[in-house]
Write a protein that holds these residues in place. Structure first.
Motif, short mmCIF file in Angstrom:
data_model
loop_
_atom_site.label_atom_id
_atom_site.label_comp_id
_atom_site.label_asym_id
_atom_site.label_seq_id
_atom_site.Cartn_x
_atom_site.Cartn_y
_atom_site.Cartn_z
N GLU A 288 21.12 83.93 67.11
CA GLU A 288 22.51 84.15 66.75
C GLU A 288 23.40 84.65 67.89
OE1 GLU A 288 23.09 86.46 63.27
OE2 GLU A 288 21.50 85.48 62.12
N VAL A 289 22.78 85.23 68.92
CA VAL A 289 23.59 85.86 69.97
C VAL A 289 23.61 85.05 71.25
CG1 VAL A 289 23.85 87.96 71.36
CG2 VAL A 289 23.10 88.13 68.98
N SER A 290 22.59 84.24 71.47
CA SER A 290 22.48 83.56 72.76
C SER A 290 23.68 82.63 73.03
CB SER A 290 21.17 82.77 72.84
OG SER A 290 21.10 81.82 71.79
N ASP A 291 24.15 81.93 72.00
CA ASP A 291 25.29 81.03 72.20
C ASP A 291 26.54 81.81 72.58
OD1 ASP A 291 23.76 78.82 71.64
OD2 ASP A 291 24.42 78.63 69.56
N LEU A 292 26.74 82.97 71.96
CA LEU A 292 27.91 83.79 72.32
C LEU A 292 27.81 84.31 73.74
CD1 LEU A 292 28.30 85.83 69.00
CD2 LEU A 292 29.87 84.10 69.88
N LEU A 293 26.60 84.71 74.14
CA LEU A 293 26.42 85.17 75.52
C LEU A 293 26.74 84.04 76.49
CD1 LEU A 293 23.06 87.18 75.25
CD2 LEU A 293 25.38 88.09 75.37
N ASN A 294 26.31 82.85 76.15
CA ASN A 294 26.54 81.70 77.02
C ASN A 294 28.03 81.39 77.14
OD1 ASN A 294 25.83 79.56 78.65
ND2 ASN A 294 25.45 78.14 76.95
N THR A 295 28.76 81.65 76.05
CA THR A 295 30.19 81.33 76.04
C THR A 295 31.03 82.39 76.76
OG1 THR A 295 29.97 80.16 73.94
CG2 THR A 295 32.19 80.87 74.56
N TYR A 296 30.69 83.66 76.54
CA TYR A 296 31.59 84.73 76.99
C TYR A 296 31.11 85.54 78.19
CZ TYR A 296 34.02 83.87 72.60
OH TYR A 296 34.72 83.29 71.58
N THR A 297 29.93 85.27 78.70
CA THR A 297 29.47 86.02 79.87
C THR A 297 29.08 85.07 81.00
OG1 THR A 297 27.14 86.06 79.16
CG2 THR A 297 28.56 87.87 78.42
N ASN A 298 29.20 85.57 82.22
CA ASN A 298 28.74 84.82 83.39
C ASN A 298 27.23 85.02 83.53
OD1 ASN A 298 31.41 84.04 84.13
ND2 ASN A 298 31.72 86.10 84.98
N ASN A 299 26.59 84.13 84.25
CA ASN A 299 25.15 84.26 84.52
C ASN A 299 24.37 84.46 83.23
OD1 ASN A 299 25.30 84.30 87.55
ND2 ASN A 299 26.54 86.13 87.10
N TYR A 300 24.51 83.52 82.32
CA TYR A 300 23.89 83.63 81.00
C TYR A 300 22.39 83.90 81.07
CZ TYR A 300 21.43 81.85 76.92
OH TYR A 300 20.55 81.69 75.89
N ASP A 301 21.67 83.11 81.87
CA ASP A 301 20.21 83.24 81.92
C ASP A 301 19.81 84.65 82.34
OD1 ASP A 301 19.77 80.65 81.10
OD2 ASP A 301 19.67 79.83 83.14
N THR A 302 20.47 85.18 83.35
CA THR A 302 20.16 86.53 83.82
C THR A 302 20.46 87.56 82.74
OG1 THR A 302 20.67 85.91 86.10
CG2 THR A 302 20.68 88.27 85.59
N ALA A 303 21.60 87.42 82.08
CA ALA A 303 21.99 88.38 81.04
C ALA A 303 21.01 88.35 79.87
CB ALA A 303 23.40 88.07 80.55
N TYR A 304 20.60 87.13 79.50
CA TYR A 304 19.69 86.99 78.35
C TYR A 304 18.34 87.63 78.64
CZ TYR A 304 17.02 84.73 74.63
OH TYR A 304 16.21 84.49 73.54
N GLN A 305 17.77 87.32 79.79
CA GLN A 305 16.47 87.88 80.15
C GLN A 305 16.55 89.39 80.32
OE1 GLN A 305 13.69 86.19 80.01
NE2 GLN A 305 14.86 84.32 79.51
N TYR A 306 17.65 89.86 80.85
CA TYR A 306 17.88 91.28 81.06
C TYR A 306 17.93 92.03 79.73
CZ TYR A 306 21.53 94.94 81.12
OH TYR A 306 22.30 96.04 80.90
N LEU A 307 18.59 91.45 78.75
CA LEU A 307 18.67 92.09 77.44
C LEU A 307 17.30 92.17 76.77
CD1 LEU A 307 21.94 90.63 75.91
CD2 LEU A 307 21.49 93.01 76.52
N LYS A 308 16.54 91.11 76.85
CA LYS A 308 15.21 91.13 76.25
C LYS A 308 14.34 92.22 76.85
CE LYS A 308 13.67 86.94 76.67
NZ LYS A 308 12.74 85.79 76.49
#
Length: 340
Positions: free
Chosen positions: A200-220
């Motif tokens: 539910e959150v990954s698509d929003l991160l991809n839309t509204y943040t830069n460097n999506y892959d880094t942000a996603y892995q960092y959050l996990k």
């Protein structure tokens, strides 16, 4: 089946040994006001109790001490309700005074109060984080490259995690991340956060943040890794004051178990509802087989949320300790239910 005289002799021996830690002889028993029979009769009854396995003779004295079988019979059949003093009740009530808003704070104070009132070691297993829900998330920047994440659950548990911030993630990205997570993950059970982040959150991160892959892995890695056990220990050194624990090897073994929080948490997690008394070899952990462990659970509604325990010698003051644990566990349950 024990006779009335044998029951009285056994109770006197255990009561006296609990308070003195010294073997009890027939002369000491005969001086008790409630004992009206002769020393010779007392010696005969003690011999029978020894043959039946309820008491044991020590090597250094002609007196007797309770066996584990004797303690078990005492706890199951001879304990009378113990009325706590007003001083004890005042100390417990003060622990739950108004103004404390975090359950973690109440549990920490409860562990300390229980150990202070008994001179034993108290252990409280806090509510399982994976059973709770996310109430609020904050990420606070400490510098350009470090931050602290604060997770608050609906049980009042507050988890602080310091971590390094990848160079690709800017402060504005952190703020967006927090807003997205609080919007989508509040009231989600902690155990489901990783799944919700992916679905539910990954698509929003991809839309509204830069460097999506880094942000996603960092959050996990920073937020949703396995949660640590929440175990609160009070009076860890109290065990050193007990005459039964002068053996350095015994102390070392016992301390090693207390330090292994996961193993101790597994033991407390398996506790059934209500008061449970485990004496000596009834304890599943070898290092605790010279001890007694008394446990009680606290609840939210009809669901068990945690365990309160007291670890001490087999020569424990069972009646008073059981009353203290019962009052304290009920107070924890009432506090927990009043908040949630």
């Amino acid at each position: 089946m024990l006779s009335n005289r044998q029951l009285l002799v056994l109770q006197v021996i255990i009561d006296e040994f609990i308070h003195s830690a010294q073997p009890i002889g027939s002369r000491a028993i005969s001086k008790k006001e409630e004992v009206s029979f002769s020393s010779a009769t007392i010696r005969n009854e003690m011999a029978d109790l020894e043959d039946l396995g309820y008491i044991e003779k020590t090597h250094s004295s002609s007196g007797r001490v309770p066996s584990e079988k004797g303690y078990r019979f005492y706890v199951d059949h001879l304990l009378s309700p113990f009325h706590l003093s007003s001083a004890d009740l005042n100390v417990i009530n003060h622990t739950f005074e108004k103004g404390m808003v975090e359950f973690e704070q109440v549990v920490q104070k409860s562990a300390k109060v229980l150990s202070d009132l008994t001179n034993y070691t108290s252990i409280i297993l806090g509510p399982e984080v994976f059973e709770t829900k996310l109430k609020k998330l904050q990420i606070i920047s400490l510098s350009d490259h470090t931050a602290v994440a604060i997770l608050v659950t609906n049980t009042g548990h507050v988890e602080h995690r310091s971590f390094s911030v990848p160079a690709q993630i800017q402060p504005t990205d952190l703020e967006k991340l927090v807003n997205i997570l609080n919007d989508r993950l509040v009231d989600v059970p902690i155990i489901q956060l990783h799944e919700k982040l992916h679905t539910e959150v990954s698509d929003l991160l991809n839309t509204y943040t830069n460097n999506y892959d880094t942000a996603y892995q960092y959050l996990k890695a920073a937020l949703f890794e396995e949660q640590p056990v929440k175990l609160y220990v009070g009076g860890k050194t109290n065990i050193l004051m007990q005459p039964e624990f002068k053996d350095i090897e015994k102390i070392r073994s016992l301390y090693s178990i207390i330090e292994k929080e996961d193993k101790l948490a597994d033991l407390l997690r398996s506790t059934s509802d209500g008061i449970k008394v485990s004496i000596g070899q009834e304890n599943k952990i070898d290092a605790m087989q010279d001890c007694s462990l008394i446990t009680a659970t606290y609840t939210l509604g009809d669901r068990q949320m945690g365990t309160i325990a007291l670890l001490g010698p087999k020569r424990m003051e069972y009646s008073r300790v059981i009353s203290l644990i019962n009052v304290l566990s009920n107070q924890l349950s009432r506090t927990f239910n009043s908040w949630y």
